[in-house]
Motif scaffolding. Structure first.
Motif, PDB file in Angstrom:
ATOM      1  N   ILE A  28     -95.610  -5.056  -4.814  1.00  0.00           N
ATOM      2  CA  ILE A  28     -94.417  -4.244  -5.004  1.00  0.00           C
ATOM      3  C   ILE A  28     -93.735  -4.640  -6.305  1.00  0.00           C
ATOM      4  N   LEU A  29     -93.353  -3.635  -7.070  1.00  0.00           N
ATOM      5  CA  LEU A  29     -92.595  -3.843  -8.297  1.00  0.00           C
ATOM      6  C   LEU A  29     -91.118  -3.629  -7.986  1.00  0.00           C
ATOM      7  N   LEU A  30     -90.295  -4.584  -8.366  1.00  0.00           N
ATOM      8  CA  LEU A  30     -88.847  -4.492  -8.215  1.00  0.00           C
ATOM      9  C   LEU A  30     -88.237  -4.521  -9.610  1.00  0.00           C
ATOM     10  N   VAL A  31     -87.489  -3.479  -9.951  1.00  0.00           N
ATOM     11  CA  VAL A  31     -86.838  -3.411 -11.255  1.00  0.00           C
ATOM     12  C   VAL A  31     -85.335  -3.446 -11.003  1.00  0.00           C
ATOM     13  N   GLU A  32     -84.741  -4.589 -11.318  1.00  0.00           N
ATOM     14  CA  GLU A  32     -83.321  -4.828 -11.021  1.00  0.00           C
ATOM     15  C   GLU A  32     -82.782  -5.816 -12.039  1.00  0.00           C
ATOM     16  N   ASP A  33     -81.640  -5.506 -12.644  1.00  0.00           N
ATOM     17  CA  ASP A  33     -81.081  -6.398 -13.658  1.00  0.00           C
ATOM     18  C   ASP A  33     -80.050  -7.383 -13.117  1.00  0.00           C
ATOM     19  N   GLU A  34     -79.597  -7.213 -11.902  1.00  0.00           N
ATOM     20  CA  GLU A  34     -78.638  -8.140 -11.292  1.00  0.00           C
ATOM     21  C   GLU A  34     -79.430  -9.205 -10.515  1.00  0.00           C
ATOM     22  N   ALA A  35     -79.399 -10.435 -10.992  1.00  0.00           N
ATOM     23  CA  ALA A  35     -80.225 -11.496 -10.410  1.00  0.00           C
ATOM     24  C   ALA A  35     -79.979 -11.689  -8.922  1.00  0.00           C
ATOM     25  N   ILE A  36     -78.747 -11.660  -8.497  1.00  0.00           N
ATOM     26  CA  ILE A  36     -78.426 -11.914  -7.087  1.00  0.00           C
ATOM     27  C   ILE A  36     -78.984 -10.799  -6.202  1.00  0.00           C
ATOM     28  N   ILE A  37     -78.889  -9.556  -6.681  1.00  0.00           N
ATOM     29  CA  ILE A  37     -79.436  -8.421  -5.927  1.00  0.00           C
ATOM     30  C   ILE A  37     -80.956  -8.511  -5.890  1.00  0.00           C
ATOM     31  N   ALA A  38     -81.573  -8.858  -7.019  1.00  0.00           N
ATOM     32  CA  ALA A  38     -83.030  -8.999  -7.066  1.00  0.00           C
ATOM     33  C   ALA A  38     -83.500 -10.061  -6.073  1.00  0.00           C
ATOM     34  N   MET A  39     -82.814 -11.205  -6.041  1.00  0.00           N
ATOM     35  CA  MET A  39     -83.195 -12.267  -5.102  1.00  0.00           C
ATOM     36  C   MET A  39     -83.019 -11.812  -3.659  1.00  0.00           C
ATOM     37  N   ASP A  40     -81.960 -11.073  -3.390  1.00  0.00           N
ATOM     38  CA  ASP A  40     -81.714 -10.570  -2.041  1.00  0.00           C
ATOM     39  C   ASP A  40     -82.837  -9.626  -1.604  1.00  0.00           C
ATOM     40  N   ILE A  41     -83.194  -8.691  -2.461  1.00  0.00           N
ATOM     41  CA  ILE A  41     -84.260  -7.741  -2.113  1.00  0.00           C
ATOM     42  C   ILE A  41     -85.594  -8.465  -1.967  1.00  0.00           C
ATOM     43  N   GLU A  42     -85.871  -9.412  -2.850  1.00  0.00           N
ATOM     44  CA  GLU A  42     -87.102 -10.200  -2.727  1.00  0.00           C
ATOM     45  C   GLU A  42     -87.167 -10.892  -1.370  1.00  0.00           C
ATOM     46  N   MET A  43     -86.058 -11.508  -0.944  1.00  0.00           N
ATOM     47  CA  MET A  43     -86.032 -12.202   0.346  1.00  0.00           C
ATOM     48  C   MET A  43     -86.231 -11.217   1.505  1.00  0.00           C
ATOM     49  N   ILE A  44     -85.620 -10.055   1.413  1.00  0.00           N
ATOM     50  CA  ILE A  44     -85.783  -9.039   2.459  1.00  0.00           C
ATOM     51  C   ILE A  44     -87.251  -8.650   2.579  1.00  0.00           C
ATOM     52  N   LEU A  45     -87.891  -8.372   1.451  1.00  0.00           N
ATOM     53  CA  LEU A  45     -89.293  -7.947   1.460  1.00  0.00           C
ATOM     54  C   LEU A  45     -90.219  -9.072   1.914  1.00  0.00           C
ATOM     55  N   GLU A  46     -89.974 -10.281   1.415  1.00  0.00           N
ATOM     56  CA  GLU A  46     -90.807 -11.420   1.810  1.00  0.00           C
ATOM     57  C   GLU A  46     -90.681 -11.712   3.296  1.00  0.00           C
ATOM     58  N   SER A  47     -89.458 -11.657   3.826  1.00  0.00           N
ATOM     59  CA  SER A  47     -89.272 -11.943   5.252  1.00  0.00           C
ATOM     60  C   SER A  47     -89.905 -10.875   6.136  1.00  0.00           C
ATOM     61  N   ALA A  48     -90.105  -9.683   5.595  1.00  0.00           N
ATOM     62  CA  ALA A  48     -90.761  -8.610   6.342  1.00  0.00           C
ATOM     63  C   ALA A  48     -92.279  -8.667   6.181  1.00  0.00           C
ATOM     64  N   GLY A  49     -92.772  -9.620   5.398  1.00  0.00           N
ATOM     65  CA  GLY A  49     -94.213  -9.803   5.263  1.00  0.00           C
ATOM     66  C   GLY A  49     -94.867  -9.055   4.124  1.00  0.00           C
ATOM     67  N   TYR A  50     -94.057  -8.453   3.263  1.00  0.00           N
ATOM     68  CA  TYR A  50     -94.660  -7.786   2.106  1.00  0.00           C
ATOM     69  C   TYR A  50     -95.203  -8.858   1.184  1.00  0.00           C
ATOM     70  N   GLY A  51     -96.340  -8.584   0.583  1.00  0.00           N
ATOM     71  CA  GLY A  51     -97.052  -9.569  -0.217  1.00  0.00           C
ATOM     72  C   GLY A  51     -96.389  -9.893  -1.533  1.00  0.00           C
ATOM     73  N   LEU A  52     -97.057  -9.637  -2.605  1.00  0.00           N
ATOM     74  CA  LEU A  52     -96.622 -10.014  -3.942  1.00  0.00           C
ATOM     75  C   LEU A  52     -95.513  -9.094  -4.426  1.00  0.00           C
ATOM     76  N   ILE A  53     -94.392  -9.680  -4.802  1.00  0.00           N
ATOM     77  CA  ILE A  53     -93.271  -8.918  -5.342  1.00  0.00           C
ATOM     78  C   ILE A  53     -93.080  -9.374  -6.785  1.00  0.00           C
ATOM     79  N   ILE A  54     -93.223  -8.448  -7.705  1.00  0.00           N
ATOM     80  CA  ILE A  54     -93.040  -8.724  -9.128  1.00  0.00           C
ATOM     81  C   ILE A  54     -91.708  -8.125  -9.527  1.00  0.00           C
ATOM     82  N   THR A  55     -90.823  -8.951 -10.072  1.00  0.00           N
ATOM     83  CA  THR A  55     -89.495  -8.491 -10.456  1.00  0.00           C
ATOM     84  C   THR A  55     -89.358  -8.485 -11.971  1.00  0.00           C
TER      85      THR A  55
END
Length: 120
Positions: A3-30
């Motif tokens: 999954i590609l995540l395009v986000e310029d706010e670091a805190i929001i990017a980290m939050d979305i990464e954690m949401i996706l990772e905790s749901a079992g989504y694999g590689l997240i590139i931000t």
């Protein structure tokens, strides 16, 4: 799943990464710029993407156009309403900021299902 995540706010990017990772989504590139996102799309295949529409002084419209061209499902994570979006993005799934984890996961699941992909 990549999954590609395009986000310029670091805190929001980290939050979305954690949401996706905790749901079992694999590689997240931000990435946090349009140029970096387009480069990553060209370098590796993605199964889906989440785009913040506004990245400081630029928008991710060019990234969205490239994802459409490559038939990669994506959703927008933005504070804007659908009517205020550019015409070509109005029919795309939208998660409005502020959001909850369930909203991100449901909307991503809907985007993946719409593209005929299995949910995680």
């Amino acid at each position: 799943m990549q999954i590609l995540l395009v986000e310029d706010e670091a805190i929001i990017a980290m939050d979305i990464e954690m949401i996706l990772e905790s749901a079992g989504y694999g590689l997240i590139i931000t990435t946090n710029t349009v140029a970096a996102a387009l480069r990553k799309i060209g370098e590796q295949g993605f199964d889906a993407a989440l785009l913040d529409l506004n990245l400081g002084s630029e928008t991710t419209i060019a990234v969205a156009d490239e994802l459409v061209r490559r038939e990669i499902p994506f959703l927008l994570v933005t504070g804007r309403d659908a009517p205020s979006l550019p015409e070509q993005l109005r029919s795309r799934p939208i998660v409005r900021k502020p959001y909850g984890p369930g909203e991100i996961l449901r909307t991503l699941g809907t985007a993946l299902q719409g593209a005929g992909m299995e949910l995680n």
